[in-house]
Scaffold this motif. Structure first.
Motif, PDB file in Angstrom:
ATOM      1  N   SER A 172      -1.231   0.408  10.117  1.00  0.00           N
ATOM      2  CA  SER A 172       0.021   1.062  10.465  1.00  0.00           C
ATOM      3  C   SER A 172       0.016   2.427  10.030  1.00  0.00           C
ATOM      4  O   SER A 172      -0.956   2.972   9.574  1.00  0.00           O
ATOM      5  N   LEU A 173       1.270   3.122  10.316  1.00  0.00           N
ATOM      6  CA  LEU A 173       1.789   4.404   9.868  1.00  0.00           C
ATOM      7  C   LEU A 173       2.754   4.270   8.776  1.00  0.00           C
ATOM      8  O   LEU A 173       3.850   3.404   9.086  1.00  0.00           O
ATOM      9  N   GLY A 174       2.774   5.025   7.711  1.00  0.00           N
ATOM     10  CA  GLY A 174       3.759   5.127   6.892  1.00  0.00           C
ATOM     11  C   GLY A 174       4.312   6.609   6.774  1.00  0.00           C
ATOM     12  O   GLY A 174       3.548   7.528   7.389  1.00  0.00           O
ATOM     13  N   THR A 175       5.257   6.763   6.005  1.00  0.00           N
ATOM     14  CA  THR A 175       5.592   8.137   5.589  1.00  0.00           C
ATOM     15  C   THR A 175       5.674   8.252   4.159  1.00  0.00           C
ATOM     16  O   THR A 175       5.901   7.369   3.590  1.00  0.00           O
ATOM     17  N   ASP A 176       5.612   9.290   3.504  1.00  0.00           N
ATOM     18  CA  ASP A 176       5.457   9.653   2.042  1.00  0.00           C
ATOM     19  C   ASP A 176       6.050  10.996   1.647  1.00  0.00           C
ATOM     20  O   ASP A 176       5.658  12.191   2.102  1.00  0.00           O
ATOM     21  N   THR A 177       6.971  11.131   0.941  1.00  0.00           N
ATOM     22  CA  THR A 177       7.831  12.113   0.436  1.00  0.00           C
ATOM     23  C   THR A 177       7.577  12.356  -1.002  1.00  0.00           C
ATOM     24  O   THR A 177       7.719  13.632  -1.600  1.00  0.00           O
ATOM     25  N   GLY A 178       7.428  11.131  -1.653  1.00  0.00           N
ATOM     26  CA  GLY A 178       7.216  11.184  -3.475  1.00  0.00           C
ATOM     27  C   GLY A 178       6.065  10.216  -3.510  1.00  0.00           C
ATOM     28  O   GLY A 178       5.812   9.879  -4.669  1.00  0.00           O
ATOM     29  N   GLY A 179       5.616   9.576  -2.631  1.00  0.00           N
ATOM     30  CA  GLY A 179       4.589   8.698  -2.690  1.00  0.00           C
ATOM     31  C   GLY A 179       4.718   7.414  -2.117  1.00  0.00           C
ATOM     32  O   GLY A 179       4.125   6.281  -2.017  1.00  0.00           O
ATOM     33  N   SER A 180       5.584   7.425  -0.885  1.00  0.00           N
ATOM     34  CA  SER A 180       5.912   6.400  -0.076  1.00  0.00           C
ATOM     35  C   SER A 180       4.874   5.541   0.901  1.00  0.00           C
ATOM     36  O   SER A 180       5.188   4.687   1.477  1.00  0.00           O
ATOM     37  N   ILE A 181       3.688   6.199   0.898  1.00  0.00           N
ATOM     38  CA  ILE A 181       2.520   5.685   1.478  1.00  0.00           C
ATOM     39  C   ILE A 181       1.603   5.096   0.300  1.00  0.00           C
ATOM     40  O   ILE A 181       0.924   3.936   0.322  1.00  0.00           O
ATOM     41  N   ARG A 182       1.450   5.767  -0.617  1.00  0.00           N
ATOM     42  CA  ARG A 182       0.581   5.557  -1.718  1.00  0.00           C
ATOM     43  C   ARG A 182       0.907   4.363  -2.616  1.00  0.00           C
ATOM     44  O   ARG A 182       0.342   3.508  -3.161  1.00  0.00           O
ATOM     45  N   ILE A 183       2.422   4.363  -3.003  1.00  0.00           N
ATOM     46  CA  ILE A 183       2.983   3.350  -3.813  1.00  0.00           C
ATOM     47  C   ILE A 183       2.730   2.117  -3.096  1.00  0.00           C
ATOM     48  O   ILE A 183       2.211   1.132  -3.774  1.00  0.00           O
ATOM     49  N   PRO A 184       3.443   1.623  -1.952  1.00  0.00           N
ATOM     50  CA  PRO A 184       3.179   0.645  -1.386  1.00  0.00           C
ATOM     51  C   PRO A 184       1.719   0.139  -1.216  1.00  0.00           C
ATOM     52  O   PRO A 184       1.031  -1.224  -0.982  1.00  0.00           O
ATOM     53  N   SER A 185       0.799   1.107  -0.864  1.00  0.00           N
ATOM     54  CA  SER A 185      -0.757   0.817  -0.736  1.00  0.00           C
ATOM     55  C   SER A 185      -1.282   0.211  -1.926  1.00  0.00           C
ATOM     56  O   SER A 185      -1.984  -0.678  -2.056  1.00  0.00           O
ATOM     57  N   SER A 186      -1.106   0.807  -3.278  1.00  0.00           N
ATOM     58  CA  SER A 186      -1.252   0.303  -4.201  1.00  0.00           C
ATOM     59  C   SER A 186      -0.708  -0.772  -4.860  1.00  0.00           C
ATOM     60  O   SER A 186      -1.533  -1.855  -5.249  1.00  0.00           O
ATOM     61  N   SER A 187       0.492  -1.122  -4.568  1.00  0.00           N
ATOM     62  CA  SER A 187       1.096  -2.389  -4.629  1.00  0.00           C
ATOM     63  C   SER A 187       0.455  -3.615  -4.019  1.00  0.00           C
ATOM     64  O   SER A 187       0.784  -4.778  -4.378  1.00  0.00           O
ATOM     65  N   CYS A 188       0.005  -3.071  -2.714  1.00  0.00           N
ATOM     66  CA  CYS A 188      -0.025  -4.388  -1.801  1.00  0.00           C
ATOM     67  C   CYS A 188      -1.757  -4.665  -1.594  1.00  0.00           C
ATOM     68  O   CYS A 188      -2.229  -5.268  -0.559  1.00  0.00           O
ATOM     69  N   GLY A 189      -2.437  -3.733  -2.262  1.00  0.00           N
ATOM     70  CA  GLY A 189      -4.003  -3.774  -2.055  1.00  0.00           C
ATOM     71  C   GLY A 189      -4.700  -3.259  -0.896  1.00  0.00           C
ATOM     72  O   GLY A 189      -5.647  -3.756  -0.535  1.00  0.00           O
ATOM     73  N   ILE A 190      -4.148  -2.049  -0.385  1.00  0.00           N
ATOM     74  CA  ILE A 190      -4.716  -1.369   0.931  1.00  0.00           C
ATOM     75  C   ILE A 190      -4.849  -0.100   0.557  1.00  0.00           C
ATOM     76  O   ILE A 190      -4.562   0.479  -0.441  1.00  0.00           O
ATOM     77  N   VAL A 191      -5.586   0.452   1.758  1.00  0.00           N
ATOM     78  CA  VAL A 191      -5.600   1.977   1.836  1.00  0.00           C
ATOM     79  C   VAL A 191      -4.507   2.674   2.187  1.00  0.00           C
ATOM     80  O   VAL A 191      -4.046   2.534   3.392  1.00  0.00           O
ATOM     81  N   GLY A 192      -3.980   3.858   1.502  1.00  0.00           N
ATOM     82  CA  GLY A 192      -2.956   4.748   2.127  1.00  0.00           C
ATOM     83  C   GLY A 192      -3.307   6.144   1.848  1.00  0.00           C
ATOM     84  O   GLY A 192      -3.771   6.451   0.848  1.00  0.00           O
ATOM     85  N   LEU A 193      -3.456   6.842   3.062  1.00  0.00           N
ATOM     86  CA  LEU A 193      -3.603   8.258   2.951  1.00  0.00           C
ATOM     87  C   LEU A 193      -2.338   9.141   3.320  1.00  0.00           C
ATOM     88  O   LEU A 193      -1.958   9.121   4.330  1.00  0.00           O
ATOM     89  N   LYS A 194      -2.160   9.998   2.373  1.00  0.00           N
ATOM     90  CA  LYS A 194      -1.447  11.198   2.571  1.00  0.00           C
ATOM     91  C   LYS A 194      -2.091  12.528   3.041  1.00  0.00           C
ATOM     92  O   LYS A 194      -2.622  13.088   2.131  1.00  0.00           O
ATOM     93  N   PRO A 195      -2.073  12.664   4.183  1.00  0.00           N
ATOM     94  CA  PRO A 195      -2.855  13.910   4.639  1.00  0.00           C
ATOM     95  C   PRO A 195      -2.328  15.278   4.034  1.00  0.00           C
ATOM     96  O   PRO A 195      -1.036  15.163   3.447  1.00  0.00           O
ATOM     97  N   THR A 196      -2.787  16.269   4.182  1.00  0.00           N
ATOM     98  CA  THR A 196      -2.263  17.717   3.718  1.00  0.00           C
ATOM     99  C   THR A 196      -1.094  18.028   4.650  1.00  0.00           C
ATOM    100  O   THR A 196      -0.772  17.628   5.555  1.00  0.00           O
ATOM    101  N   HIS A 197      -0.261  18.519   3.775  1.00  0.00           N
ATOM    102  CA  HIS A 197       1.074  18.846   4.528  1.00  0.00           C
ATOM    103  C   HIS A 197       0.917  19.770   5.641  1.00  0.00           C
ATOM    104  O   HIS A 197       0.225  20.739   5.506  1.00  0.00           O
ATOM    105  N   GLY A 198       1.390  19.448   6.968  1.00  0.00           N
ATOM    106  CA  GLY A 198       1.004  20.043   8.108  1.00  0.00           C
ATOM    107  C   GLY A 198      -0.246  19.704   8.961  1.00  0.00           C
ATOM    108  O   GLY A 198      -0.243  20.253  10.199  1.00  0.00           O
ATOM    109  N   ARG A 199      -0.841  18.869   8.396  1.00  0.00           N
ATOM    110  CA  ARG A 199      -2.035  18.296   9.087  1.00  0.00           C
ATOM    111  C   ARG A 199      -1.710  17.191  10.215  1.00  0.00           C
ATOM    112  O   ARG A 199      -2.308  17.240  11.388  1.00  0.00           O
ATOM    113  N   VAL A 200      -0.542  16.644  10.186  1.00  0.00           N
ATOM    114  CA  VAL A 200       0.041  15.564  10.804  1.00  0.00           C
ATOM    115  C   VAL A 200       1.470  15.835  11.245  1.00  0.00           C
ATOM    116  O   VAL A 200       2.186  15.928  10.569  1.00  0.00           O
ATOM    117  N   SER A 201       1.477  16.004  12.492  1.00  0.00           N
ATOM    118  CA  SER A 201       3.166  16.404  12.992  1.00  0.00           C
ATOM    119  C   SER A 201       4.002  15.397  12.439  1.00  0.00           C
ATOM    120  O   SER A 201       4.022  14.189  12.581  1.00  0.00           O
TER     121      SER A 201
END
Length: 473
Positions: A172-201
């Motif tokens: 999947s793709l998620g969005t992250d403003t304060g942790g919204s990719i990484r928080i559910p990735s941690s909670s659900c046991g998966i990998v979640g990457l927030k790239p550098t700001h500006g890397r992904v449109s």
């Protein structure tokens, strides 16, 4: 085949699709057998359409058989967070106000995935307007954690975390403003990457807070995160925050060789007020990385003391600016928690906002200095294990604290600085996954991914998956 196709990864499925050993139709049917069985108890989807994706899967199969193979996403079914625009399709943002909204263009990341031959099985549940970290959605129902359906999956990309963990989407793709990719990735046991700001449109992604928002992969393993990043990274003139910087070849550059690399540890902020069982799992993981030849160095980051203030002032004011008119005219259409936060965001002054931006600048300078000395910075992703649905408090070392006070403490600095940050599972606490956060220098996603890839070779979850029962719903 020892696993169902739905339980496999992009990196496993792609070569099989290319050789004709498995078809996109088989993968899609496998996914929907799990959606039929488990969606009733997890509620990860806002919308899914089996007939439409089966048609698309048959078309992809014909293309591949005719020799028109587009690459390692061709024929791979994905479900995305319901905040990314699909032309002429309903995109709700998890809200009542936009329940019937149909954009007239695709988000850039959606266009890029379509060009890569990816298929789309549906749109995933999320916290209303991405403004929260529980995915307890008042309009579409709460999303539940597959590891324990009494627990939250995290948020705001909770549907993405839950669907990936439950093998109801390949990735999947998620969005992250304060942790919204990484928080559910941690909670659900998966990998979640927030790239550098500006890397992904972010063009075609409904904003929460424009200077903090990111889009990134949520996947079953590190390889898949790298594959997805390969397909969505790049400059986009339609996004004013997009940066015209060279992109890497992330999947092909993955390496488990971290010998001689330096891990930065900041004790006074990133290991302060962490529940001890969570801390133990993360420190054990760091020891594993040391055994592979990495070296640990303690670092000081003075501006972190003010980062929580800067993150909160920035996110609440920018979010309230987005929703200001609807808050005036349609206040009752917001869920109670989001309405409260939007009203709160109307209170800070311009002075407060500008002071927060000065803190951000100092924090960015401090991190840039640190990354002259270390390759990555490692911490827990969350300082606690996921709480029960409906709880607004968490326990940290037998002390009760407010969920909102603690949930973005460790993830927020990555948004303030825009630096790449990834959450990877590193063990369990009372049957719930624990995430370790790896941060790196700007536009050095390959470094973050390689540290995660090296650690993943230790098999930190021991092959365990959520133990789901077939739903009668």
């Amino acid at each position: 085949m020892s696993k169902e196709p739905a339980q496999m990864t992009i990196s496993e499925l792609a070569p099989m699709i290319r050789k004709g050993d498995i078809s996109p139709v088989e993968i899609t049917e496998s996914l929907f057998s799990r959606i039929d069985a488990f969606e009733g108890q997890i509620n990860a989807f806002i919308e899914h359409d089996k007939e439409r994706i089966l048609y698309a899967a048959k078309e992809a199969e014909k293309e591949i058989q005719s020799g028109n193979y587009k690459g390692n996403l061709h024929g791979i079914p994905l479900a995305l967070k319901d905040i990314l625009y699909f032309k002429d399709e309903t995109v709700t943002m998890g809200s009542n106000i936009h329940r019937d909204f149909k954009p007239d263009f695709d988000a850039t990341v959606v266009s890029m995935l379509k060009e890569s031959g990816a298929l789309f099985s549906g749109k995933l549940n999320m916290h209303e307007y991405a403004w929260g970290a529980t995915t307890t959605n008042p309009h579409f129902g709460p999303c539940k954690n597959p590891w324990n359906t009494e627990k939250i999956p995290g948020g705001s990309s909770g549907g993405s975390g839950a669907a990936v963990a439950a093998d109801m989407t390949i990735a999947s793709l998620g969005t992250d403003t304060g942790g919204s990719i990484r928080i559910p990735s941690s909670s659900c046991g998966i990998v979640g990457l927030k790239p550098t700001h500006g890397r992904v449109s972010k063009y075609g992604c409904f904003p929460l807070a424009w200077s903090l928002d990111h889009i990134g992969p949520m996947t079953k393993n590190v390889e898949d995160a790298a594959i997805l990043l390969d397909h969505i990274a790049g400059y986009d003139p339609k996004d004013p925050t997009s940066v015209n910087a060279p992109t890497g070849v992330y999947y092909d550059s993955l390496t488990a060789d971290i010998k001689g690399k330096v891990i930065g540890i900041n004790e006074e902020y990133f290991f302060k007020d962490v529940d001890r069982p969570v801390e133990e799992q993360v420190r054990k993981a760091i020891k594993e990385l040391e055994s592979m030849g990495a070296r640990v160095e303690e670092v000081k980051i003075p501006a972190l003391r003010q980062s929580e203030y800067a993150e909160m002032i920035t996110i609440i004011t920018e979010a309230s600016a987005v929703h200001h008119q609807n808050l005036i005219s349609r206040e009752e259409d917001f869920g109670e928690d989001v309405r409260f936060l939007l009203k709160l965001g109307e209170l800070p002054s311009a002075v407060d906002y500008l002071q927060a931006q000065q803190i951000r600048r100092k924090l960015s300078n401090d991190f840039a200095e640190i990354f002259n000395k270390v390759d990555v910075l490692i911490s827990p992703t969350l300082p606690f294990a996921p709480p029960n649905i409906g709880d607004n408090k968490v326990m940290i070392n037998q002390m009760e604290g407010m969920f909102l006070d603690h949930v973005i403490r460790f993830t927020g600095p990555g948004n303030l600085t825009g630096l790449p940050a990834l959450s990877i599972p590193c063990g369990f606490v009372e049957g719930m996954p624990v995430g370790m956060q790896i941060m790196g220098p700007a536009f050095k996603e390959e470094s973050v991914l390689s540290f995660a890839y090296a650690y993943e070779q230790t098999n930190p979850l021991g092959g365990k998956k959520p133990n789901l029962e077939i739903s009668s719903v």
